[in-house]
Design a protein around this motif. Sequence first.
Motif, PDB file in Angstrom:
ATOM      1  N   ASN A 607      -7.890   0.751  -6.885  1.00  0.00           N
ATOM      2  CA  ASN A 607      -9.107  -0.038  -6.656  1.00  0.00           C
ATOM      3  C   ASN A 607      -8.784  -1.531  -6.595  1.00  0.00           C
ATOM      4  N   GLN A 657      -3.779   3.482  -4.495  1.00  0.00           N
ATOM      5  CA  GLN A 657      -4.956   4.330  -4.418  1.00  0.00           C
ATOM      6  C   GLN A 657      -6.207   3.469  -4.219  1.00  0.00           C
ATOM      7  N   SER A 658      -7.030   3.813  -3.237  1.00  0.00           N
ATOM      8  CA  SER A 658      -8.357   3.204  -3.049  1.00  0.00           C
ATOM      9  C   SER A 658      -8.297   1.686  -3.102  1.00  0.00           C
ATOM     10  N   GLN A 660      -7.589  -2.218  -0.974  1.00  0.00           N
ATOM     11  CA  GLN A 660      -7.825  -2.869   0.301  1.00  0.00           C
ATOM     12  C   GLN A 660      -7.095  -4.208   0.375  1.00  0.00           C
ATOM     13  N   ASP A 694      -2.643   6.366  -0.442  1.00  0.00           N
ATOM     14  CA  ASP A 694      -3.663   7.355  -0.098  1.00  0.00           C
ATOM     15  C   ASP A 694      -4.327   6.979   1.225  1.00  0.00           C
ATOM     16  N   SER A 695      -5.075   7.891   1.782  1.00  0.00           N
ATOM     17  CA  SER A 695      -5.617   7.718   3.136  1.00  0.00           C
ATOM     18  C   SER A 695      -6.764   6.726   3.193  1.00  0.00           C
ATOM     19  N   THR A 696      -7.302   6.303   2.053  1.00  0.00           N
ATOM     20  CA  THR A 696      -8.458   5.395   2.057  1.00  0.00           C
ATOM     21  C   THR A 696      -8.060   3.927   1.925  1.00  0.00           C
ATOM     22  N   SER A 697      -6.798   3.643   1.673  1.00  0.00           N
ATOM     23  CA  SER A 697      -6.362   2.268   1.410  1.00  0.00           C
ATOM     24  C   SER A 697      -5.969   1.557   2.694  1.00  0.00           C
ATOM     25  N   SER A 698      -6.167   0.227   2.730  1.00  0.00           N
ATOM     26  CA  SER A 698      -5.693  -0.586   3.851  1.00  0.00           C
ATOM     27  C   SER A 698      -4.484  -1.391   3.375  1.00  0.00           C
TER      28      SER A 698
END
Length: 739
Positions: A607, A657-658, A660, A694-698
């Motif tokens: 996060n 993880q998660s 940006q 993970d697939s959600t991170s930029s």
Amino acid sequence: MESVLSPFLILATDLIHTLSPVTSCLLVKSLLFRNVKDFGAKGDGVTDDTAAINSAMSSGNRCGGGSCASSTLTPAVVYFPQGTYLVSSAINTYYYTQMIGDAKNPPTLLASSNFNGFAVIDADPYIPNGYGAQWFTNQDNFYRSVRNLVIDLRQIPASTSAIGLHWQVAQATSLINVVVEMSTAAGNNHEGMFMENGSGGFMGGKIGIQVGNQQFTVRNLTVNNANTAVSGIWNWGFTFQGVTINNCQVGFDLSTGGTSQSAQTVGSEAIIDAVVTNTPIFVRSSTASNGKLAGSLVLNNIKLNNVPTAVGVVGGATVLAGGTTNFASWGQGDIYSGTGGQKSFIQGTVASANKPSVLVDSSGRIFGKPHPQYANYATSQFVSVKSQGAKGDGRTDDTAAIQNVLNQYAGCKIIFFDAGTYYVTNTITIPAGTQIVGEAWSVILAGGSNFQDQNNPKVVVQAGAANSQGVLEISDIIFSTAGPAPGAILLEWNVHDPSGQQGAAGLWDSHVRIGGAAGTNLQNAQCPSGSVNTACQAAFLGIHLTAGSSAYFEGTWVWTADHDLDSNNSPQTSIFSGRGILSESAGPVWFIGTAEHAALYQYNLVNAQNHYIGFAQTETPYYQPSPAAPGPYSSVSAYHDPTFSGSINMAWGMNIQSSQNIILFGAGFYSFFQNYGQTCLTTNTCQSQIFNIDSTSSVTVYSLSTVGTTYQLSVGQNGVVNQSDNPDGFQETLTVWSQ
């Protein structure tokens, strides 16, 4: 095989890390503080001060001369008041030393015309008639700093080879505000700095700097009037952040082309925020690519003024013309990137750094802040913790004394930790507004019953209350534990910069050192390599950046000791820490440092947002997979630990993880062993996966090198970049990846 980060400056004024000379009156009672004039140096530019300076360096049973591997027992601050110190041979530096000049009036080390030595300052001397033997093992040459000094080679004849610094070092090293003056005569043989190898960290003439090292971060480098500004001999990866080159012939001259360990050349070169003026060639490789070339080159935010060739090849081939082009816009989006297994210099919009505004300064460069010097403060504005009752003897419980000093003087005085080891048995709370400086890496050593339970971890040093805001500066401090301490979180970082004050909350030249030193109960005698001893569980977590924090960490090394610094021949150890660095911060965060040998991960970003990470170097614990990760610890969901399985059973170099807006500008994730054996290195099977997103991170990754791992990068714990695609010498190098 350790690694470090170090800034280096030639002919400029802004670098990194220094203990202010105005504190010298506080230091004079310390056994480690040595004013070279007290040892007979005159500083008049006429008297030969070599013997006096070397006496100040070596006196007191110190570690050097080729007779010892390392030692934390006899540190030294060698202080140079304002003046000009004539030297006729090398200043040979001993282990665990800071050489510090007057920050307001940097003194000069003037090499005599008959100078006879390898370099004016020699960090790892060669032993005469030793057939290449040196005082120290280059990969383990830790704890060095040179600050506020001018090295003048100009009395040495231009035709004579001369070197300002022989800087063959590893982690926990830094060069701060160092200027080298060299001959500008045609055909001269002067060099500012020479580094032939090592595992490093943070840092006029024929060559400004000539460098070969596993990895390094160089911040704020200026080279004027040299033939070659930077000569790259070999590396696994270098990050250059903030470079100014004026009136040279070649900016970066890189040896390229090797795809095997025996033919190792420059593996990756990542250059960000450079201004190059009146220099015919900015970057030159030694070998034409012809569509294929080992090595990786990333250029970002480059401004060229009167530079006809931006990127070229020895022999005259121009890959990219420069002229008077402002490279800023090109550097933001278009880079030279390798594709597939063979690296090619190809111009194209491969990825954009997309630097978040909170990470850059007013000029659009990645923000940087020098190590605080406190040079303009009076001595009355400092308070010594020993003068207020702390003992620093490694035995007395100093918890209450330190907390009382912080409660009384935080925000009012700069708090000085005199040289020593400060044993604490409970959490030390540092209020926002505090400025702390140590003396040659003063140690805060945590021990006792409060840090015994990994199921109920407890913070050793809390930097700011939760969601607090304000200035908080810590420099020249080591955070450590006296084992066992499986429940210790060495540093919890809560404080956030005040609005409009970038980098107001940070660490400089401060490290987490877990075990491997006298007084820790975590040495080879207690924790020999290959043993699994619960008494050798030394920490739960190194550094935790909480959600409301921001941080500027420069030259911060989080190290679980793989060998014993204070035993003969530095034998290997099996010491266990759970985690390296956990960041939940929304930013801004600037990491210029390393983390090594923790059981679950070295970096875990969860996060998190708005992180710039300069060369990040990690090593997997040498004992794994025996025990396999997370052993001897357990995964704890409250701390966002990754999960492990039969096939993923070794520590992550980095796990994201998660999160940006994460930028890695240079990284090296290494796995050298399986249970202390190295046969896996030949097949790169020491570890299956080492870097997970993970697939959600930029995330944007530039110049990633790995060693000993099958997959260089994974998404959702599924390998996506196989090392076999990217041979680049001893290591494998991926030029750019983004999501």
